[in-house]
Scaffold this motif. Structure first.
Motif, PDB file in Angstrom:
ATOM      1  N   LEU A   9     -15.428  36.946  47.983  1.00  0.00           N
ATOM      2  CA  LEU A   9     -16.554  36.555  47.142  1.00  0.00           C
ATOM      3  C   LEU A   9     -16.133  35.513  46.104  1.00  0.00           C
ATOM      4  CD1 LEU A   9     -19.527  37.079  46.417  1.00  0.00           C
ATOM      5  CD2 LEU A   9     -18.739  38.873  44.859  1.00  0.00           C
ATOM      6  N   ALA A  10     -14.972  35.732  45.491  1.00  0.00           N
ATOM      7  CA  ALA A  10     -14.485  34.780  44.486  1.00  0.00           C
ATOM      8  C   ALA A  10     -14.229  33.417  45.107  1.00  0.00           C
ATOM      9  CB  ALA A  10     -13.210  35.320  43.842  1.00  0.00           C
ATOM     10  N   ARG A  11     -13.603  33.392  46.261  1.00  0.00           N
ATOM     11  CA  ARG A  11     -13.290  32.119  46.906  1.00  0.00           C
ATOM     12  C   ARG A  11     -14.548  31.415  47.402  1.00  0.00           C
ATOM     13  NH1 ARG A  11      -8.550  33.888  50.904  1.00  0.00           N
ATOM     14  NH2 ARG A  11      -8.850  31.759  51.677  1.00  0.00           N
ATOM     15  N   ALA A  12     -15.595  32.185  47.727  1.00  0.00           N
ATOM     16  CA  ALA A  12     -16.841  31.584  48.194  1.00  0.00           C
ATOM     17  C   ALA A  12     -17.441  30.672  47.141  1.00  0.00           C
ATOM     18  CB  ALA A  12     -17.837  32.687  48.575  1.00  0.00           C
ATOM     19  N   PHE A  13     -17.395  31.095  45.862  1.00  0.00           N
ATOM     20  CA  PHE A  13     -17.953  30.284  44.788  1.00  0.00           C
ATOM     21  C   PHE A  13     -16.950  29.268  44.256  1.00  0.00           C
ATOM     22  CE2 PHE A  13     -20.996  33.717  44.855  1.00  0.00           C
ATOM     23  CZ  PHE A  13     -22.190  33.106  44.501  1.00  0.00           C
ATOM     24  N   ALA A  14     -15.665  29.602  44.321  1.00  0.00           N
ATOM     25  CA  ALA A  14     -14.650  28.702  43.765  1.00  0.00           C
ATOM     26  C   ALA A  14     -14.499  27.441  44.602  1.00  0.00           C
ATOM     27  CB  ALA A  14     -13.309  29.421  43.671  1.00  0.00           C
ATOM     28  N   GLY A  15     -14.544  27.571  45.921  1.00  0.00           N
ATOM     29  CA  GLY A  15     -14.283  26.434  46.800  1.00  0.00           C
ATOM     30  C   GLY A  15     -15.184  25.234  46.562  1.00  0.00           C
ATOM     31  N   PRO A  16     -16.516  25.390  46.667  1.00  0.00           N
ATOM     32  CA  PRO A  16     -17.394  24.234  46.437  1.00  0.00           C
ATOM     33  C   PRO A  16     -17.275  23.666  45.028  1.00  0.00           C
ATOM     34  CG  PRO A  16     -18.586  25.994  47.537  1.00  0.00           C
ATOM     35  CD  PRO A  16     -17.265  26.574  47.111  1.00  0.00           C
ATOM     36  N   ALA A  17     -17.103  24.548  44.018  1.00  0.00           N
ATOM     37  CA  ALA A  17     -17.020  24.068  42.640  1.00  0.00           C
ATOM     38  C   ALA A  17     -15.765  23.242  42.422  1.00  0.00           C
ATOM     39  CB  ALA A  17     -17.054  25.247  41.673  1.00  0.00           C
ATOM     40  N   LEU A  18     -14.603  23.748  42.860  1.00  0.00           N
ATOM     41  CA  LEU A  18     -13.360  23.012  42.667  1.00  0.00           C
ATOM     42  C   LEU A  18     -13.321  21.752  43.522  1.00  0.00           C
ATOM     43  CD1 LEU A  18     -10.791  25.948  42.482  1.00  0.00           C
ATOM     44  CD2 LEU A  18     -11.475  24.418  40.632  1.00  0.00           C
ATOM     45  N   GLY A  19     -13.818  21.857  44.749  1.00  0.00           N
ATOM     46  CA  GLY A  19     -13.830  20.678  45.617  1.00  0.00           C
ATOM     47  C   GLY A  19     -14.718  19.584  45.077  1.00  0.00           C
ATOM     48  N   ALA A  20     -15.878  19.960  44.522  1.00  0.00           N
ATOM     49  CA  ALA A  20     -16.787  18.961  43.957  1.00  0.00           C
ATOM     50  C   ALA A  20     -16.309  18.456  42.609  1.00  0.00           C
ATOM     51  CB  ALA A  20     -18.188  19.569  43.823  1.00  0.00           C
ATOM     52  N   LEU A  21     -15.476  19.237  41.916  1.00  0.00           N
ATOM     53  CA  LEU A  21     -14.987  18.829  40.605  1.00  0.00           C
ATOM     54  C   LEU A  21     -13.964  17.704  40.698  1.00  0.00           C
ATOM     55  CD1 LEU A  21     -14.821  19.317  37.528  1.00  0.00           C
ATOM     56  CD2 LEU A  21     -13.102  21.086  38.004  1.00  0.00           C
ATOM     57  N   ALA A  22     -13.101  17.755  41.705  1.00  0.00           N
ATOM     58  CA  ALA A  22     -12.006  16.785  41.809  1.00  0.00           C
ATOM     59  C   ALA A  22     -12.474  15.332  41.773  1.00  0.00           C
ATOM     60  CB  ALA A  22     -11.186  17.055  43.063  1.00  0.00           C
ATOM     61  N   PRO A  23     -13.519  14.939  42.531  1.00  0.00           N
ATOM     62  CA  PRO A  23     -13.936  13.531  42.484  1.00  0.00           C
ATOM     63  C   PRO A  23     -14.499  13.104  41.130  1.00  0.00           C
ATOM     64  CG  PRO A  23     -14.744  14.602  44.472  1.00  0.00           C
ATOM     65  CD  PRO A  23     -14.234  15.682  43.578  1.00  0.00           C
ATOM     66  N   ASN A  24     -14.890  14.058  40.273  1.00  0.00           N
ATOM     67  CA  ASN A  24     -15.400  13.703  38.948  1.00  0.00           C
ATOM     68  C   ASN A  24     -14.291  13.374  37.970  1.00  0.00           C
ATOM     69  OD1 ASN A  24     -17.796  16.356  39.325  1.00  0.00           O
ATOM     70  ND2 ASN A  24     -18.092  14.202  39.789  1.00  0.00           N
ATOM     71  N   LEU A  25     -13.041  13.641  38.328  1.00  0.00           N
ATOM     72  CA  LEU A  25     -11.934  13.493  37.392  1.00  0.00           C
ATOM     73  C   LEU A  25     -11.255  12.137  37.467  1.00  0.00           C
ATOM     74  CD1 LEU A  25     -10.301  17.012  37.911  1.00  0.00           C
ATOM     75  CD2 LEU A  25     -12.004  16.342  36.208  1.00  0.00           C
ATOM     76  N   VAL A  26     -11.475  11.396  38.562  1.00  0.00           N
ATOM     77  CA  VAL A  26     -10.791  10.117  38.745  1.00  0.00           C
ATOM     78  C   VAL A  26     -11.788   9.073  39.224  1.00  0.00           C
ATOM     79  CG1 VAL A  26      -8.581  11.220  39.288  1.00  0.00           C
ATOM     80  CG2 VAL A  26     -10.166  10.657  41.135  1.00  0.00           C
ATOM     81  N   PRO A  27     -11.487   7.782  39.018  1.00  0.00           N
ATOM     82  CA  PRO A  27     -12.349   6.722  39.566  1.00  0.00           C
ATOM     83  C   PRO A  27     -12.348   6.755  41.091  1.00  0.00           C
ATOM     84  CG  PRO A  27     -10.864   5.867  37.878  1.00  0.00           C
ATOM     85  CD  PRO A  27     -10.390   7.246  38.195  1.00  0.00           C
ATOM     86  N   PRO A  28     -13.406   6.265  41.733  1.00  0.00           N
ATOM     87  CA  PRO A  28     -13.503   6.317  43.202  1.00  0.00           C
ATOM     88  C   PRO A  28     -12.319   5.670  43.909  1.00  0.00           C
ATOM     89  CG  PRO A  28     -15.610   5.705  42.247  1.00  0.00           C
ATOM     90  CD  PRO A  28     -14.622   5.705  41.124  1.00  0.00           C
ATOM     91  N   GLU A  29     -11.797   4.562  43.363  1.00  0.00           N
ATOM     92  CA  GLU A  29     -10.689   3.885  44.048  1.00  0.00           C
ATOM     93  C   GLU A  29      -9.399   4.700  44.026  1.00  0.00           C
ATOM     94  OE1 GLU A  29     -10.959   2.264  39.797  1.00  0.00           O
ATOM     95  OE2 GLU A  29     -12.319   2.821  41.426  1.00  0.00           O
ATOM     96  N   MET A  30      -9.332   5.708  43.164  1.00  0.00           N
ATOM     97  CA  MET A  30      -8.139   6.556  43.079  1.00  0.00           C
ATOM     98  C   MET A  30      -8.294   7.842  43.888  1.00  0.00           C
ATOM     99  SD  MET A  30      -7.491   6.206  38.979  1.00  0.00           S
ATOM    100  CE  MET A  30      -6.390   7.618  38.996  1.00  0.00           C
ATOM    101  N   LEU A  31      -9.474   8.065  44.470  1.00  0.00           N
ATOM    102  CA  LEU A  31      -9.746   9.362  45.084  1.00  0.00           C
ATOM    103  C   LEU A  31      -8.814   9.709  46.245  1.00  0.00           C
ATOM    104  CD1 LEU A  31     -11.429  11.887  45.013  1.00  0.00           C
ATOM    105  CD2 LEU A  31     -13.161  10.742  46.410  1.00  0.00           C
ATOM    106  N   PRO A  32      -8.539   8.793  47.192  1.00  0.00           N
ATOM    107  CA  PRO A  32      -7.602   9.181  48.259  1.00  0.00           C
ATOM    108  C   PRO A  32      -6.238   9.618  47.731  1.00  0.00           C
ATOM    109  CG  PRO A  32      -8.793   7.202  48.885  1.00  0.00           C
ATOM    110  CD  PRO A  32      -9.126   7.463  47.439  1.00  0.00           C
TER     111      PRO A  32
END
Length: 423
Positions: A122-145
């Motif tokens: 249950l914990a991982r079910a909610f954590a996965g989408p949130a953490l995965g979607a959070l990462a692209p918000n932390l860096v500019p698009p050109e740095m994402l890869p």
């Protein structure tokens, strides 16, 4: 001017530490949970019935994720993703403390392990989408890869060290592995609290939540490159996963005990970690689709070699090669999905992706355990490895967008297309 390295961004550094410590804790627990389950089951069951208990562990972790997937992505797109990470890390910390206390007190048993498996799922079910979607918000698009490669490095680094500390700590004192996991979850929680405010996608107004969920599913269905990438992971790793059967190989086929189990569990992450480091230093830029498909074929072949091996060095090497090939594929697949998905939909698309990843991992563990109870561990691994190769060959023709993908560059009209799908 060239973009700065992701580690120069404080929010990304905190995120990376949280990913590393969380993965260390999860892998230390996973290896011990599997070993405890198998050893407890073997006191009253034969090998085949004990293998089925390993399958049940995977099924219990998958079930809550399957039920909650329709809402977890929407929650990640509507709420503060940092808050979701904090709550789910607290849940995993509680699970580690429960297992540690029951192991120390002698109250540990299959009912306790099965109950905690549901909590972790249950914990991982909610954590996965949130953490995965959070990462692209932390860096500019050109740095994402590059950021994805670094994030994968923390994940694979945790995969290398986590099983080792879990196995060796368990050998020293069974409760110690869970105590270490608890401390690591606590550190991850602190790191998440250090992540400052991040950009959030605009909230859709006047649109029913069920319609927003349907929009996310519709986007995945219409974008054949994203759909092909997600489903390739679903079927290939679902069939060729071996992690659930490692206790059987360590105890009854290779006869290497807890320490050998730790090495077997760490082997895929060793190969994957090396690959992730290479990509963080020299990101892949060309022929990404064909290379991803080739990597999955190598993954299936290495799995077959592991299934046949009865020598520890060869088994370790085969698993390391499988891990390297899997990381190669994960790096490309993750980058394609993230870069070909608008930020406003990343939570929902991430939830769909997580469902397939969990199906390929947790449900794949269930499939491996139950199949091993019928065919034996070797038969289950052989069928899985061969199945992964067959699936990849089929996907080359079913999803031509995959083999035609040359770079990670998304189409210019990506955001406009996503907005047009939402009234």
């Amino acid at each position: 001017m060239a973009a700065p390295h992701p580690f120069r961004i404080a929010n990304f550094r905190a995120y990376w530490v949280a990913r590393l410590t969380t993965t260390l804790a999860q892998n230390a627990m996973i290896i011990v949970i599997g070993w405890q389950t198998y050893r407890i089951a073997r006191t009253t069951m034969d090998q085949q019935h004990a293998a089925a208990q390993l399958g049940l562990i995977g099924l219990l972790q998958f079930f809550p994720l399957f039920l909650t997937t329709p809402i977890t992505g929407l929650v990640a797109d509507r709420l503060d993703r940092r808050l979701i990470a904090r709550v789910t890390l607290t849940m995993q910390l509680a699970a580690a403390l429960i297992l540690g206390w029951t192991t120390w007190s002698g109250a540990i048993g299959l009912p306790v392990i099965f109950t905690v498996a549901v909590l972790l799922g249950l914990a991982r079910a909610f954590a996965g989408p949130a953490l995965g979607a959070l990462a692209p918000n932390l860096v500019p698009p050109e740095m994402l890869p590059t950021a994805i490669a670094l994030s994968s490095t923390s994940w694979q680094g945790g995969g290398i060290v986590g099983p080792a500390i879990g196995g060796f700590a368990y050998a020293a004192a069974p409760w110690l592995a869970y105590a270490l996991a608890s401390a690591l979850f606590g550190l991850a929680l602190v790191a998440v609290f250090l992540i400052g405010p991040v950009p959030r996608p605009p909230r859709q107004t006047g649109v029913h939540p069920l319609r927003q969920i349907a929009d996310g599913l519709g986007y995945v269905w219409q974008n054949k490159l994203v759909l092909g990438s997600i489903t390739l992971d679903l079927f290939a790793v679902f069939l060729a996963g071996t992690s659930a059967l490692l206790p059987i190989y360590a105890a009854d086929l290779l006869h290497v005990g807890e320490r050998g189990l730790s090495l077997l569990a760490a082997a895929p992450a060793v190969g994957a970690g090396v690959t992730a480091v290479l990509f963080s230093l020299r990101p892949l830029k060309t022929q990404v689709g064909p290379k991803m498909l080739g990597a999955v074929i190598v993954y299936g072949g290495a799995t077959i070699v592991f299934g046949l091996s009865r020598a520890m060095p060869l088994s370790f090497l085969a698993l390391a090669i499988a891990g390297a090939a899997d990381m190669f594929s994960v790096y490309i697949r993750s980058s394609l999905i993230q870069l070909h998905t608008p930020d406003a939909m990343r939570g929902r698309v991430g939830a769909v992706s997580q469902l397939t990843i969990s199906a390929s991992n947790e449900l794949g563990e269930a499939e491996s355990g139950f199949l091993a109870s019928i065919l034996g561990a070797t038969g289950a691994v052989m069928v899985g490895g061969g199945g992964a190769v067959v699936v990849t060959l089929a996907w080359i023709f079913l999803f031509p967008a995959l083999r035609r993908a040359r770079t990670f560059d998304p189409p210019a009209a990506l955001e406009r297309t996503a907005l047009e799908m939402t009234p």
